[in-house]
Structures are given as C-alpha cells and as structure tokens.
Scaffold this active site. Structure first.
Site, PDB file in Angstrom:
ATOM      1  N   LYS A 136      32.976  39.601  36.642  1.00  0.00           N
ATOM      2  CA  LYS A 136      34.389  39.181  36.634  1.00  0.00           C
ATOM      3  C   LYS A 136      35.039  39.740  35.367  1.00  0.00           C
ATOM      4  CE  LYS A 136      33.605  35.275  39.703  1.00  0.00           C
ATOM      5  NZ  LYS A 136      32.253  34.736  39.727  1.00  0.00           N
TER       6      LYS A 136
ATOM      7  N   ASP B 292      29.701  26.599  33.343  1.00  0.00           N
ATOM      8  CA  ASP B 292      29.738  27.763  34.236  1.00  0.00           C
ATOM      9  C   ASP B 292      30.919  28.610  33.764  1.00  0.00           C
ATOM     10  OD1 ASP B 292      30.207  29.619  36.218  1.00  0.00           O
ATOM     11  OD2 ASP B 292      29.815  28.236  37.869  1.00  0.00           O
TER      12      ASP B 292
HETATM   13  N1  DSN Z   1      34.138  33.911  44.594  1.00  0.00           N
HETATM   14  C1  DSN Z   1      34.374  33.558  43.211  1.00  0.00           C
HETATM   15  C2  DSN Z   1      35.818  33.545  42.882  1.00  0.00           C
HETATM   16  O1  DSN Z   1      36.562  34.242  43.552  1.00  0.00           O
HETATM   17  O2  DSN Z   1      36.233  32.879  41.959  1.00  0.00           O
HETATM   18  C3  DSN Z   1      33.729  32.279  42.862  1.00  0.00           C
HETATM   19  O3  DSN Z   1      32.384  32.338  43.193  1.00  0.00           O
END
Ligand code: DSN
Length: 427
Positions: free
Chosen positions: A224, A195
């Site tokens: 991200k 992951d």
């Molecule tokens: N909510 C994410 C994080 O802040 O890392 C993980 O799913």
C-alpha cells in the site's frame, strides 16, 4: 519464447491492464505502483525454491541464497521500523493477521477490533470472517463524526475482557493515538496489535506516529503506502527462541509465537520471489526521497479533501490527516456504487465504501473512498489534485451522462500522459 508468442490471450490481458493503469487515475487508497526494480525481483527465480523454516533453520537443502534474500528483507524491515524482529513471510495482510491471532489466542478466546463498516477490516473480527467465527469477537465502532471512540473501546473492554485488541483501519482518515489504545489494553491486561497496512509508508516518512514501543505486535501489508509487492510482514520486539522449546503465550515470547504461527501454523513454503521484491522495496523505503514521497501523499490528500469540501462534498470527520478520505454522497443524491461506476467510466478508479452508521447496504453504500498514494507515485502534486476534484465533481453531478463521462475520460488520459508510467513495459 515470450509470453506474447506463447500465450497471446494472456499477453493481451496484461497489456490491456497495463494500458488501464497508465491511462487512468488510480485512487483506491490501498493500491500503488511498484518500481521496475521491484517487478524484476518479483519475476525472479526465487519462486522456484522450497524453503520452509527461517534463515539458518530450514527443512530443505539448498537454501543458502534464499537465506541471504530473506535476511536482507528482515534486516531492512527491522532498520526501517526500529524493531528487533521481523517476519517477512506472510503471503498477504489477511495471512499476517491470522498468524498474529493464531500466535496469541486459543479458539473461543475473546478479541476486540474495529467493525469493518466503520473503517476496520474483515480480519478484525467480522462475524463472517475466520476471526469472527473462531474467536468471540467484540466490535467497536466510531463516534458519530467518524473518529475512533476510545471511551466506547474502554467500556467494551471492561465488559468483555478481550485477550487481544486490534487497532488499525482500512478507511480511517485520521491519525491513530496508539497510547490511548494501550491504556485500554492495559486496563484489562490484553495484548495490543496494530494493523498498520494502510499507513506503513506514512510511519516510515514520519507523517503518522509509529506504534513501535507501544503495542505488542504489528502487522502490515507491503503493497500500500509502503509501495512494495503484494505481501505482508509481522513486526515485534524481542528475539525468537530455539524452535523446539515449548513457549507460553507471554509478551516476551511473541517473536517465537509469531514465527511458529506462520510455519508450521498456517503457511508452508515462503514465496521467495515475493520476499526478494519486498527486500528491494524496503531498500527503496530506506532512501531519503521516500520521506518526501510520504509527505507529498499527505499534502495531496489534504489538497484533494479541501477542494472537494469547497465543492460541497461531505467528508467523514471533515477532512483527512493521512492518505485517504471517505466521501459521504448522501447530499449529492447518488449512491457510492453508482458514483464508483460513473467515475470508473471517466477513468477515475475509486471504491464504494460504507460511512459510519451507514443507513444503506454495504453492497450499495452511501460513500466512496479515495486516496493519493498511487497518484503521488506518478509525480502528481497539489495543483493536480484541484483538477481531479473538479472532474470528480463533474462526474458526480452528471453521473448518467455518457458523453460527459467519455469527455472526462479523454481529459484524464491527456493528464496521465504527462505522468508516464512503465514506459518500457510490454507483455
Ligand atoms: N483490501 C484492502 C483495502 O482496500 O483497504 C484491505 O485489505
């Protein structure tokens, strides 16, 4: 008619959120700011179309342009990560993980993943998550210092013989040795899943080793360090077979199993506006300057970590190799929850976080988690990290001093004015 004319309440909330993003320091390591091109695709007419299935094999008519959109995203994902198959339809990281498990496991099978409170994720087998309720979940932790504990993983694997081992984290500040995880999986004949949600952008920039060619299946979010829209992908090698043939659960069949797990397994119509925005983000990640971006995320994280440690902060594992750090505030006599609230009032957004072997509750833990991806997107560099560490230090020291927090918020605002964000946007 615009949103501001038709729905002033919503317009107000969006404009206030825009102002919050513009005038604060966004340091939650899983957050980022997408480009205006990604926003344009995300707000597109792709949302109007139903298109269950995959390019060239849909359940609805009229999918010829949606096929083009999805193929652009799939081809770019394959090129970026060096895999032969990419499923770009998972609505989110949780859905991608559910699909990967649905593809490889039967209810009651054993999986092994990292405990959330040591830096893992709830979908890696947390007892209250579906992954801990529908499968037998074995949870590994970390060494006392907070490093991945491959010895413990091996002994748990030998004892419990998991069918699937998940490696990946949401609060792990060091590089992951995929090969060591492979050795554990091979010792018990388990499937191995990576992951890479947090580190996908760093893998693209070469700042973190890639699990491709080592693990069997990879899941990632797209929002991200990858800096795309909210969404996710499942990556693997091999090619899907024709949809109607029965397939055994083998490594060779993973592409087919994954595609069928998404639809008809757990999802319906793909979010085509989201897929379009993922395609744009992946094109951005293919540009040479994305590598520079990844390098700078890590340089910034290292600079922030060094300055915090110089100021007496205790970092889990004593530093960072990637985009984030977990700060144990025990020696500062403030809880993670109180620190996060005080920092937020000073315009610095972080999240409270457990530390390995957490003595407190996850709802009011000992630590905070900080990251640099969003600050780096704004163009901040190492010298800015020094200033930010100084403010964090001041806030933690004076966490109950309203005037002090207000004054830091003003200074933060002045700094963020030098790094403009979404200047032309208004709702
Ligand atoms: N909510 C994410 C994080 O802040 O890392 C993980 O799913």
């Amino acid at each position: 008619m615009s949103i501001s004319t038709f729905d002033p309440d919503l317009s107000h909330a969006l404009n206030q959120e825009l102002k919050r993003e513009q005038s604060g320091l966004e340091m939650i390591p899983s957050e980022n700011f997408v480009s205006e091109e990604v926003l344009e695709a995300l707000g597109s007419i792709g949302t109007n179309k139903y298109s269950e299935g995959y390019p060239g094999a849909r359940y609805y008519s009229g999918c010829e342009w949606v096929d083009v959109i999805e193929n652009l995203a799939r081809d770019r994902a394959k090129q970026l990560f060096g895999v032969t198959h990419a499923n770009v339809q998972p609505a989110s990281g949780c859905a991608a993980n559910i699909a990967a498990m649905f593809a490889l496991l039967n209810p009651g099978d054993t999986l092994m993943g990292m405990n959330l409170f040591y830096g893992g994720h709830m979908t890696h087998g947390l007892p209250v998550n579906f992954s801990g309720r529908y499968y037998k979940s074995i949870q590994y932790t970390s060494t006392k210092e907070g490093y991945l504990d491959f010895e413990q993983m091996m002994s748990l694997a030998l004892e419990h013989k998991p069918k699937l081992i998940i490696v990946g984290a949401t609060a792990y500040p060091r590089l992951i040795d995929w090969q060591k995880a492979r050795e554990v999986a091979d010792a018990v004949g388990a499937f191995l899943m990576a992951d890479i949600a947090h580190i996908a952008g760093l893998i693209i920039s070469g700042d973190h080793p890639s699990p491709v060619g080592i693990v069997d299946v990879i899941t990632t979010t797209t929002h991200k360090t990858l800096r795309g829209p909210r969404g996710a992908m499942i990556l693997c090698n091999g090619n899907p077979s024709t949809p109607l043939k029965n397939v055994d659960v083998t490594k060779e069949n993973i592409p087919t199993l994954v595609d069928r797990a998404i639809i008809p397994g757990i999802q319906g119509g793909p979010h085509n506006h989201q897929t379009a925005a993922i395609a744009v983000a992946l094109k951005e990640a293919l540009q040479p300057d994305f590598k520079e971006y990844g390098h700078q995320i890590v340089k910034n994280a290292k600079a922030l970590a060094a300055e915090l440690m110089a100021r007496g902060f205790d970092l889990v594992t004593g530093g960072t190799d990637n985009h984030l750090m977990v700060v144990d505030l025990t020696n500062k006599n403030v809880s993670g929850k109180h620190a996060a609230v005080a920092l937020d009032r000073a315009g610095i957004t972080v999240n409270k976080n457990t530390v390995p072997f957490e003595p407190r509750s996850p709802f009011d833990p000992s630590g905070i988690r900080l990251g640099t991806p969003a600050l780096t997107t704004r163009g901040m560099k190492e010298e800015d990290m020094k200033q930010i560490a100084a403010w964090i230090d001041e806030v933690i020291t004076h966490h109950s001093d309203d005037q002090k927090l207000e004054s830091i918020k003003e200074q933060v605002k002045n700094m963020t004015d030098r790094f403009p964000l979404y200047q032309m946007l208004k709702y």
